[in-house]
Motif scaffolding. Structure first.
Motif, PDB file in Angstrom:
ATOM      1  N   PRO A  66       9.302  21.216 -23.126  1.00  2.85           N
ATOM      2  CA  PRO A  66       9.409  20.357 -24.304  1.00  2.85           C
ATOM      3  C   PRO A  66       9.142  21.093 -25.617  1.00  2.85           C
ATOM      4  O   PRO A  66       9.799  20.828 -26.623  1.00  2.85           O
ATOM      5  CB  PRO A  66       8.361  19.270 -24.060  1.00  2.85           C
ATOM      6  CG  PRO A  66       8.181  19.240 -22.589  1.00  2.85           C
ATOM      7  CD  PRO A  66       8.388  20.653 -22.127  1.00  2.85           C
ATOM      8  N   LEU A  70      12.096  20.762 -28.251  1.00  2.32           N
ATOM      9  CA  LEU A  70      11.772  19.966 -29.438  1.00  2.32           C
ATOM     10  C   LEU A  70      11.456  20.874 -30.633  1.00  2.32           C
ATOM     11  O   LEU A  70      11.860  20.578 -31.765  1.00  2.32           O
ATOM     12  CB  LEU A  70      10.608  19.027 -29.144  1.00  2.32           C
ATOM     13  CG  LEU A  70      10.840  18.035 -27.992  1.00  2.32           C
ATOM     14  CD1 LEU A  70       9.563  17.265 -27.675  1.00  2.32           C
ATOM     15  CD2 LEU A  70      11.992  17.089 -28.291  1.00  2.32           C
ATOM     16  N   VAL A 114       3.566  18.669 -28.617  1.00  2.30           N
ATOM     17  CA  VAL A 114       4.782  18.104 -28.013  1.00  2.30           C
ATOM     18  C   VAL A 114       5.006  16.688 -28.527  1.00  2.30           C
ATOM     19  O   VAL A 114       6.107  16.329 -28.955  1.00  2.30           O
ATOM     20  CB  VAL A 114       4.693  18.108 -26.465  1.00  2.30           C
ATOM     21  CG1 VAL A 114       5.829  17.295 -25.846  1.00  2.30           C
ATOM     22  CG2 VAL A 114       4.687  19.532 -25.931  1.00  2.30           C
ATOM     23  N   PHE A 115       3.956  15.889 -28.514  1.00  4.98           N
ATOM     24  CA  PHE A 115       4.081  14.504 -28.965  1.00  4.98           C
ATOM     25  C   PHE A 115       4.372  14.422 -30.460  1.00  4.98           C
ATOM     26  O   PHE A 115       5.108  13.549 -30.907  1.00  4.98           O
ATOM     27  CB  PHE A 115       2.831  13.701 -28.591  1.00  4.98           C
ATOM     28  CG  PHE A 115       2.861  13.228 -27.180  1.00  4.98           C
ATOM     29  CD1 PHE A 115       3.157  11.906 -26.876  1.00  4.98           C
ATOM     30  CD2 PHE A 115       2.597  14.101 -26.139  1.00  4.98           C
ATOM     31  CE1 PHE A 115       3.199  11.473 -25.556  1.00  4.98           C
ATOM     32  CE2 PHE A 115       2.637  13.681 -24.821  1.00  4.98           C
ATOM     33  CZ  PHE A 115       2.942  12.359 -24.531  1.00  4.98           C
ATOM     34  N   LEU A 118       8.029  15.327 -30.877  1.00  6.29           N
ATOM     35  CA  LEU A 118       8.824  14.223 -30.334  1.00  6.29           C
ATOM     36  C   LEU A 118       8.919  13.070 -31.328  1.00  6.29           C
ATOM     37  O   LEU A 118      10.011  12.605 -31.659  1.00  6.29           O
ATOM     38  CB  LEU A 118       8.212  13.749 -29.016  1.00  6.29           C
ATOM     39  CG  LEU A 118       8.810  12.503 -28.377  1.00  6.29           C
ATOM     40  CD1 LEU A 118      10.274  12.720 -28.019  1.00  6.29           C
ATOM     41  CD2 LEU A 118       8.006  12.120 -27.139  1.00  6.29           C
ATOM     42  N   THR A 119       7.780  12.595 -31.812  1.00  6.92           N
ATOM     43  CA  THR A 119       7.820  11.431 -32.706  1.00  6.92           C
ATOM     44  C   THR A 119       8.422  11.800 -34.061  1.00  6.92           C
ATOM     45  O   THR A 119       9.103  10.976 -34.671  1.00  6.92           O
ATOM     46  CB  THR A 119       6.429  10.800 -32.895  1.00  6.92           C
ATOM     47  OG1 THR A 119       5.520  11.779 -33.397  1.00  6.92           O
ATOM     48  CG2 THR A 119       5.927  10.210 -31.587  1.00  6.92           C
ATOM     49  N   MET A 122      12.047  11.545 -33.574  1.00  7.23           N
ATOM     50  CA  MET A 122      12.467  10.156 -33.357  1.00  7.23           C
ATOM     51  C   MET A 122      12.523   9.352 -34.653  1.00  7.23           C
ATOM     52  O   MET A 122      13.358   8.454 -34.771  1.00  7.23           O
ATOM     53  CB  MET A 122      11.531   9.476 -32.358  1.00  7.23           C
ATOM     54  CG  MET A 122      11.736   9.946 -30.930  1.00  7.23           C
ATOM     55  SD  MET A 122      10.485   9.338 -29.771  1.00  7.23           S
ATOM     56  CE  MET A 122      10.308   7.643 -30.206  1.00  7.23           C
ATOM     57  N   VAL A 140      16.805  12.215 -28.425  1.00  6.80           N
ATOM     58  CA  VAL A 140      15.486  12.704 -28.021  1.00  6.80           C
ATOM     59  C   VAL A 140      14.694  11.586 -27.355  1.00  6.80           C
ATOM     60  O   VAL A 140      14.027  11.794 -26.338  1.00  6.80           O
ATOM     61  CB  VAL A 140      14.736  13.297 -29.240  1.00  6.80           C
ATOM     62  CG1 VAL A 140      13.251  13.448 -28.977  1.00  6.80           C
ATOM     63  CG2 VAL A 140      15.344  14.629 -29.634  1.00  6.80           C
ATOM     64  N   PHE A 141      14.765  10.390 -27.929  1.00  7.26           N
ATOM     65  CA  PHE A 141      14.061   9.252 -27.332  1.00  7.26           C
ATOM     66  C   PHE A 141      14.588   8.958 -25.930  1.00  7.26           C
ATOM     67  O   PHE A 141      13.800   8.721 -25.002  1.00  7.26           O
ATOM     68  CB  PHE A 141      14.184   8.010 -28.208  1.00  7.26           C
ATOM     69  CG  PHE A 141      13.589   6.788 -27.567  1.00  7.26           C
ATOM     70  CD1 PHE A 141      12.219   6.642 -27.463  1.00  7.26           C
ATOM     71  CD2 PHE A 141      14.400   5.802 -27.026  1.00  7.26           C
ATOM     72  CE1 PHE A 141      11.656   5.530 -26.853  1.00  7.26           C
ATOM     73  CE2 PHE A 141      13.861   4.689 -26.416  1.00  7.26           C
ATOM     74  CZ  PHE A 141      12.480   4.555 -26.322  1.00  7.26           C
ATOM     75  N   TYR A 144      13.313  12.074 -23.730  1.00  4.90           N
ATOM     76  CA  TYR A 144      11.873  12.324 -23.632  1.00  4.90           C
ATOM     77  C   TYR A 144      11.007  11.088 -23.866  1.00  4.90           C
ATOM     78  O   TYR A 144       9.783  11.162 -23.739  1.00  4.90           O
ATOM     79  CB  TYR A 144      11.444  13.385 -24.657  1.00  4.90           C
ATOM     80  CG  TYR A 144      11.887  14.783 -24.318  1.00  4.90           C
ATOM     81  CD1 TYR A 144      11.244  15.515 -23.343  1.00  4.90           C
ATOM     82  CD2 TYR A 144      12.943  15.374 -25.003  1.00  4.90           C
ATOM     83  CE1 TYR A 144      11.638  16.808 -23.042  1.00  4.90           C
ATOM     84  CE2 TYR A 144      13.341  16.665 -24.715  1.00  4.90           C
ATOM     85  CZ  TYR A 144      12.687  17.380 -23.734  1.00  4.90           C
ATOM     86  OH  TYR A 144      13.077  18.651 -23.448  1.00  4.90           O
ATOM     87  N   ALA A 167       1.199  12.268 -31.644  1.00  2.00           N
ATOM     88  CA  ALA A 167       2.333  11.414 -32.014  1.00  2.00           C
ATOM     89  C   ALA A 167       2.143  10.861 -33.429  1.00  2.00           C
ATOM     90  O   ALA A 167       3.095  10.836 -34.232  1.00  2.00           O
ATOM     91  CB  ALA A 167       2.484  10.273 -31.005  1.00  2.00           C
TER      92      ALA A 167
END
Length: 188
Positions: A66, A70, A114-115, A118-119, A122, A140-141, A144, A167
């Protein structure tokens, strides 16, 4: 930033994590003590070092894929954007863990990063009102998004605090950047 440079930044950061874990393993896990120890003075240093340390190669392997993907996606925008998102996720995750994790626990790993990545991916497109980034965020959502459940309490031995606050750091990075660039996020 070009694709090759974005890949080099992402891969270079993950390589640093692998070198750190190899050194830690050669010292029988002695570096792990530099993780986050909640609400202790020494534990504050963990905010800086914990994302570089992992609880073994399996833990690092779970974060590496990830982080590569990401991190690459964020770095394709710019190195500055990658560094900003990483800094927000790093600090917010670390401070959140330090403040709310259970007493006498030790938190290690780059999962908060990673979080955060990710967010960020998103929500950034929506906040900046950029259709291509919205599509990337949706993709991505879909790929992941299921890991977001790990930001909820319940899995023993997993720092949901690190995930949750990482996140939050990613969302804050997206919001701050959208405001700084003059984008007027929806509903604001």
């Amino acid at each position: 930033m070009g694709w090759v440079r974005a890949a080099a930044v992402s891969a270079g950061f993950v390589a640093v994590l692998w070198v750190a874990e190899i050194v830690d393993a050669s010292q029988h896990g002695e570096l792990d003590r530099y993780g986050i120890q909640p609400r202790t003075e020494d534990g504050l240093w963990g905010i800086l070092f914990a994302p570089l340390l992992h609880g073994g190669f399996d833990h690092l392997e779970a974060n590496s894929g990830p982080l590569l993907v990401l991190g690459f996606l964020v770095a394709t925008v710019s190195l500055a954007r990658w560094a900003t998102v990483m800094a927000w996720a790093w600090l917010v995750s670390g401070l959140g863990v330090w403040l709310v994790a259970p007493d006498h626990s030790l938190t290690l790993g780059a999962s908060g990063l990673v979080f955060g990545l990710l967010t960020y991916l998103m929500v950034a497109g929506f906040l900046e009102r950029k259709p291509m980034r919205i599509l990337i965020g949706v993709a991505v959502f879909l790929i992941y998004g299921g890991v977001l459940l790990a930001a909820l309490p319940g899995t023993p031995g997993v720092s949901w605090q690190g995930h949750l606050f990482g996140a939050v750091g990613g969302v804050l990075a997206a919001w701050v950047h959208a405001r700084r660039t003059g984008a007027r996020p929806y509903g604001m």
